[in-house]
Design a protein around this motif. Structure first.
Motif, PDB file in Angstrom:
ATOM      1  N   ASN A 188       0.836  -1.183   0.000  1.00 28.31           N
ATOM      2  CA  ASN A 188       0.000   0.000   0.000  1.00 28.31           C
ATOM      3  C   ASN A 188       0.888   1.256   0.000  1.00 28.31           C
ATOM      4  O   ASN A 188       1.635   1.471   0.947  1.00 28.31           O
ATOM      5  N   VAL A 189       0.830   2.097  -1.056  1.00 27.00           N
ATOM      6  CA  VAL A 189       1.633   3.312  -1.145  1.00 27.00           C
ATOM      7  C   VAL A 189       0.714   4.523  -1.050  1.00 27.00           C
ATOM      8  O   VAL A 189      -0.214   4.672  -1.844  1.00 27.00           O
ATOM      9  N   LYS A 190       0.982   5.382  -0.074  1.00 30.06           N
ATOM     10  CA  LYS A 190       0.184   6.583   0.141  1.00 30.06           C
ATOM     11  C   LYS A 190       1.058   7.794  -0.165  1.00 30.06           C
ATOM     12  O   LYS A 190       2.188   7.879   0.314  1.00 30.06           O
ATOM     13  N   THR A 191       0.549   8.722  -0.969  1.00 28.67           N
ATOM     14  CA  THR A 191       1.297   9.933  -1.288  1.00 28.67           C
ATOM     15  C   THR A 191       0.598  11.134  -0.674  1.00 28.67           C
ATOM     16  O   THR A 191      -0.634  11.238  -0.715  1.00 28.67           O
TER      17      THR A 191
ATOM     18  N   VAL B 136       3.570  11.351  -9.062  1.00 27.04           N
ATOM     19  CA  VAL B 136       2.883  10.416  -8.165  1.00 27.04           C
ATOM     20  C   VAL B 136       2.932   9.007  -8.738  1.00 27.04           C
ATOM     21  O   VAL B 136       3.185   8.031  -8.019  1.00 27.04           O
ATOM     22  N   LYS B 137       2.729   8.893 -10.034  1.00 23.58           N
ATOM     23  CA  LYS B 137       2.773   7.594 -10.696  1.00 23.58           C
ATOM     24  C   LYS B 137       4.162   6.969 -10.591  1.00 23.58           C
ATOM     25  O   LYS B 137       4.315   5.783 -10.292  1.00 23.58           O
ATOM     26  N   ARG B 138       5.183   7.787 -10.792  1.00 16.77           N
ATOM     27  CA  ARG B 138       6.557   7.289 -10.703  1.00 16.77           C
ATOM     28  C   ARG B 138       6.913   6.905  -9.270  1.00 16.77           C
ATOM     29  O   ARG B 138       7.635   5.929  -9.033  1.00 16.77           O
TER      30      ARG B 138
ATOM     31  N   ASN C   8       4.822   5.705  -7.052  1.00 14.82           N
ATOM     32  CA  ASN C   8       4.184   4.405  -6.827  1.00 14.82           C
ATOM     33  C   ASN C   8       4.995   3.273  -7.456  1.00 14.82           C
ATOM     34  O   ASN C   8       5.134   2.199  -6.871  1.00 14.82           O
ATOM     35  N   GLN C   9       5.533   3.510  -8.653  1.00 19.07           N
ATOM     36  CA  GLN C   9       6.324   2.487  -9.325  1.00 19.07           C
ATOM     37  C   GLN C   9       7.623   2.208  -8.570  1.00 19.07           C
ATOM     38  O   GLN C   9       7.971   1.055  -8.315  1.00 19.07           O
TER      39      GLN C   9
ATOM     40  N   GLY D  30       6.987   0.711  -5.129  1.00 18.44           N
ATOM     41  CA  GLY D  30       6.435  -0.632  -5.290  1.00 18.44           C
ATOM     42  C   GLY D  30       7.490  -1.666  -5.621  1.00 18.44           C
ATOM     43  O   GLY D  30       7.359  -2.840  -5.257  1.00 18.44           O
TER      44      GLY D  30
ATOM     45  N   SER E 293       3.416  -1.172   4.121  1.00 13.81           N
ATOM     46  CA  SER E 293       2.913   0.044   3.493  1.00 13.81           C
ATOM     47  C   SER E 293       4.029   1.068   3.402  1.00 13.81           C
ATOM     48  O   SER E 293       5.078   0.930   4.030  1.00 13.81           O
TER      49      SER E 293
ATOM     50  N   GLU F 232       4.598   5.540   2.926  1.00 16.20           N
ATOM     51  CA  GLU F 232       4.044   6.882   2.839  1.00 16.20           C
ATOM     52  C   GLU F 232       5.120   7.789   2.251  1.00 16.20           C
ATOM     53  O   GLU F 232       6.244   7.848   2.757  1.00 16.20           O
TER      54      GLU F 232
END
Length: 100
Positions: free
Chosen positions: A2-5, A17-19, A21-22, A25, A36, A38
């Motif tokens: 779980n990645v929270k920004t 934000v997409k990068r 998460n990648q 992850g 998780s 943050e």
């Protein structure tokens, strides 16, 4: 995982934000016990700062910070530091349990 920004007093573009998460992850391959993460983005005096806190099951959280002129560079710094920390911890754990 779980990645929270979180963006504090700034606007973060969608591609950043997409990068994030990648990159975050992908850290699961170094430490499978990641629960998780943050990622906090903020701008202070024209310096872009990124902080990431990873939660591990049964261990203390892992924290890394980076700062640069843009979010992508700071994010790359954070991802490199986190991967280095996780790899070092994993190899120490594996070496500790090795036979004599």
């Amino acid at each position: 995982m779980n990645v929270k920004t979180v963006a504090r007093r700034c606007e973060v573009p969608d591609n950043v934000v997409k990068r994030a998460n990648q990159k975050i992850g992908k850290l699961v391959r170094f430490e499978p016990r990641l629960i998780s993460a943050e990622v906090v983005f903020r701008i202070e005096r024209h310096v872009h700062r990124v902080e990431a806190v990873l939660s591990l099951s049964g261990h203390d959280p892992v924290v890394a910070r980076g700062e640069a002129r843009d979010f992508l560079t700071a994010l790359d710094q954070v991802a490199d530091r986190l991967s280095k920390i996780l790899r070092r911890g994993r190899t120490q754990q594996v070496d500790h349990w090795a036979g004599r």
